[in-house]
Design a protein around this motif. Structure first.
Motif, PDB file in Angstrom:
ATOM      1  N   ARG A  97      10.261 -54.480 136.114  1.00 14.03           N
ATOM      2  CA  ARG A  97       9.738 -54.933 134.822  1.00 14.03           C
ATOM      3  C   ARG A  97       8.737 -56.070 135.010  1.00 14.03           C
ATOM      4  O   ARG A  97       7.832 -56.255 134.187  1.00 14.03           O
ATOM      5  N   ASP A  98       8.893 -56.826 136.102  1.00 12.63           N
ATOM      6  CA  ASP A  98       7.980 -57.944 136.362  1.00 12.63           C
ATOM      7  C   ASP A  98       6.610 -57.474 136.841  1.00 12.63           C
ATOM      8  O   ASP A  98       5.698 -58.291 137.018  1.00 12.63           O
ATOM      9  N   LEU A  99       6.447 -56.176 137.062  1.00  8.94           N
ATOM     10  CA  LEU A  99       5.158 -55.612 137.455  1.00  8.94           C
ATOM     11  C   LEU A  99       4.410 -54.992 136.274  1.00  8.94           C
ATOM     12  O   LEU A  99       3.253 -54.597 136.415  1.00  8.94           O
ATOM     13  N   HIS A 100       5.071 -54.917 135.134  1.00  5.77           N
ATOM     14  CA  HIS A 100       4.527 -54.158 134.009  1.00  5.77           C
ATOM     15  C   HIS A 100       3.380 -54.879 133.303  1.00  5.77           C
ATOM     16  O   HIS A 100       2.336 -54.278 133.013  1.00  5.77           O
ATOM     17  N   TYR A 101       3.562 -56.169 133.017  1.00  8.10           N
ATOM     18  CA  TYR A 101       2.583 -56.915 132.221  1.00  8.10           C
ATOM     19  C   TYR A 101       2.000 -58.088 133.009  1.00  8.10           C
ATOM     20  O   TYR A 101       2.649 -58.642 133.889  1.00  8.10           O
ATOM     21  N   ARG A 102       0.780 -58.473 132.631  1.00  9.91           N
ATOM     22  CA  ARG A 102       0.180 -59.716 133.112  1.00  9.91           C
ATOM     23  C   ARG A 102      -0.369 -60.473 131.913  1.00  9.91           C
ATOM     24  O   ARG A 102      -0.811 -59.870 130.929  1.00  9.91           O
ATOM     25  N   THR A 103      -0.360 -61.794 132.029  1.00 11.87           N
ATOM     26  CA  THR A 103      -0.933 -62.619 130.973  1.00 11.87           C
ATOM     27  C   THR A 103      -1.444 -63.915 131.576  1.00 11.87           C
ATOM     28  O   THR A 103      -0.935 -64.375 132.601  1.00 11.87           O
ATOM     29  N   GLY A 104      -2.432 -64.491 130.934  1.00 10.52           N
ATOM     30  CA  GLY A 104      -2.918 -65.799 131.357  1.00 10.52           C
ATOM     31  C   GLY A 104      -2.294 -66.930 130.557  1.00 10.52           C
ATOM     32  O   GLY A 104      -2.619 -68.098 130.781  1.00 10.52           O
ATOM     33  N   VAL A 105      -1.420 -66.585 129.617  1.00 13.03           N
ATOM     34  CA  VAL A 105      -0.735 -67.609 128.835  1.00 13.03           C
ATOM     35  C   VAL A 105       0.168 -68.399 129.771  1.00 13.03           C
ATOM     36  O   VAL A 105       1.001 -67.822 130.470  1.00 13.03           O
ATOM     37  N   PRO A 106       0.024 -69.731 129.836  1.00 13.77           N
ATOM     38  CA  PRO A 106       0.788 -70.524 130.804  1.00 13.77           C
ATOM     39  C   PRO A 106       2.295 -70.359 130.643  1.00 13.77           C
ATOM     40  O   PRO A 106       2.803 -70.126 129.547  1.00 13.77           O
ATOM     41  N   GLY A 107       2.999 -70.495 131.769  1.00 15.59           N
ATOM     42  CA  GLY A 107       4.450 -70.469 131.747  1.00 15.59           C
ATOM     43  C   GLY A 107       5.018 -69.172 132.300  1.00 15.59           C
ATOM     44  O   GLY A 107       4.293 -68.216 132.595  1.00 15.59           O
ATOM     45  N   THR A 108       6.333 -69.175 132.447  1.00 17.07           N
ATOM     46  CA  THR A 108       7.071 -67.983 132.850  1.00 17.07           C
ATOM     47  C   THR A 108       7.732 -67.404 131.609  1.00 17.07           C
ATOM     48  O   THR A 108       8.389 -68.124 130.859  1.00 17.07           O
ATOM     49  N   HIS A 109       7.559 -66.110 131.392  1.00 14.08           N
ATOM     50  CA  HIS A 109       7.974 -65.502 130.129  1.00 14.08           C
ATOM     51  C   HIS A 109       9.002 -64.400 130.356  1.00 14.08           C
ATOM     52  O   HIS A 109       9.003 -63.732 131.395  1.00 14.08           O
TER      53      HIS A 109
END
Length: 467
Positions: free
Chosen positions: A119-131
């Motif tokens: 699941r940690d490979l599914h999305y990317r974002t530049g929003v800071p932090g760990t989500h």
């Protein structure tokens, strides 16, 4: 020793993906040098970046295959257009409609993915932090890890990662002689090692796997001839006889060629090759100008010169004088696309770095893009979405240029993202920091395809000799 073959200067602002110093970057064109090739083939493991020239790799297919057969291990990143190691399968674009269509799933275990939550490979974002995964479903962008699949795998291949509801083969591995080939059909695998998620182990796993090969000596052989790339048209500026290649643009029209001759300068990367082979672009009869082999004089016979995005700076440098000469021809249009360090070779142009915002359509974030000069005739061919998906920094053109897409920061314009200049040189010049060939050829980001289509419609409909 682990070496990564790269296609040139990394994208500005990109994180270091040589993974904690264990992997050394090497220019892929070093394969053409006997001594450098010997050093490359003496490595314990190789990583082939997705930005490498596939025509070049095809020339060295025997050497790369021999490296693996002798016990070496290779990670192949990106979208294989024409196999350059025995057994490689051609990448196929997945027609996806939503995030779940590109969700990666484990199919069979492989040491590189040990300990990773897919699941940690599914999305990317530049929003800071760990989500959390649930939060990433709201703000993340899917498809970076993979957006295509492979068929016709080697008989002994194992599918590691499947994509979408049918788990189509995305990542796979196969033995070759005494070695192993691992294929990741998406953005460079090593770039997904993120300390904030389970993928933190991806980097160490990859290094350990690459170092685990046991190799014999490789017999060096001369590079073979360039193989034709499936889907590209043989009538190109690189292969046309010299007399035709240097024919002036006006003479071409007088000879009965009504449509402009459009040349795409490129470095044999998979996005460029897939763009040239795209049937949707066939009506424009794009002519391939493959930089390592083409004669810069070929540009004299073109009506439109398109400098593709993300070119290898060393290969581009040989063509800069010819591009500058084209700018002195009032019958030409020159289009320069993003990430080409134009401030170093286009006269009078400034540049300011800004990070790329690729997630704003998921978060509603304002990335500062503004469209200007609504009365300009260019907007007859461009839609707002085609010119506002993302960018790679700000341009500062010379006075008199028309900035049609700009960046606004703190209520003031801070630079241009796309401009047209018809006053500072005889030719018409369009420059942008957007990179449509890369994204269109990658099968990712519909706005990029719209921009590429718009550019071709605009230049075809409006290009004419000036009186």
């Amino acid at each position: 020793m682990i070496l990564r073959l790269i296609g040139g200067t990394p994208m500005r602002g990109a994180a270091d993906t040589t993974w904690r110093g264990a992997i050394e970057d090497v220019d892929a064109y070093d394969l053409d040098d006997d001594a450098a090739r010997a050093r490359i083939l003496a490595a314990d493991g190789l990583v082939i970046s997705g930005g490498v020239d596939h025509v070049l790799l095809g020339r060295h297919r025997d050497a790369l295959t021999g490296f693996v057969r002798s016990g070496g291990r290779v990670l192949v990143n990106g979208q294989v257009v024409k196999p350059f190691i025995d057994g490689l399968a051609v990448w196929r674009k997945l027609e996806f409609r939503g995030p779940q269509d590109v969700r990666p799933h484990q199919v069979s275990p492989h040491p590189v993915w040990k300990g990773i939550d897919y699941r940690d490979l599914h999305y990317r974002t530049g929003v800071p932090g760990t989500h959390s995964y649930e939060r990433l479903e709201e703000i993340g962008v899917a498809g970076f890890y993979g957006r295509g699949y492979h068929l016709d795998l080697p008989a002994e291949a194992s599918v590691v990662t499947g994509i979408g509801q049918y788990a189509l083969p995305l990542d796979y591995s196969y033995p070759l002689g005494d070695g192993e080939v691992l294929v990741h059909g998406g953005n460079d695998l090593e770039s997904f090692s993120d300390d904030g998620y389970s993928t933190r182990v991806l980097g160490p796993n990859l290094v350990e796997w690459l170092e685990g090969g046991v190799r014999d000596a490789v017999e060096l052989k001369p590079a073979g001839p360039v193989a034709a790339v499936a889907g590209t048209r043989p009538d190109t500026a690189a292969t046309r006889p010299a007399a035709a290649a240097t024919r002036p643009a006006a003479a071409a029209r007088e000879a009965g060629q009504a449509a402009p001759r459009i040349g795409l300068l490129h470095g044999g990367t998979f996005p460029a090759l897939r763009t040239l082979a795209d049937p949707a672009l066939a009506p424009y009869r794009l002519e391939s100008v493959y930089l390592p082999d083409a004669d810069p004089a070929a540009l004299a016979g073109l009506d439109v010169v398109i400098v593709s995005d993300r070119l290898h700076q060393g290969q581009l440098a040989r063509f800069v004088p010819a591009i500058l000469a084209a700018l002195q021809d009032p019958e030409k249009t020159v289009i320069v696309l993003g990430e080409n360090k134009v401030e170093q070779w286009l006269p009078g142009i400034g540049y300011s770095f800004r990070p790329t915002v690729f997630w704003m359509w998921r978060t509603g974030e304002d990335n500062g893009t503004r469209l200007r000069l609504p009365e300009d005739s260019l907007w007859e061919f461009f839609t707002p979405w085609s010119a506002s998906w993302h960018h790679h920094g700000l341009l500062h053109p010379r006075p008199g240029a028309r900035s049609l897409v700009v960046m606004e920061e703190d209520g003031a314009e801070s630079g241009s993202l796309l401009y047209v200049d018809e006053v500072n040189q005889p030719a018409r010049l369009l420059v942008t920091t957007m990179d449509p060939v890369y994204h269109h050829g990658s099968g990712f980001m519909p706005g990029a395809s719209q921009l590429l289509y718009s550019l071709l419609r605009w230049v075809t409909a409006t290009h004419a000799p000036r009186t």
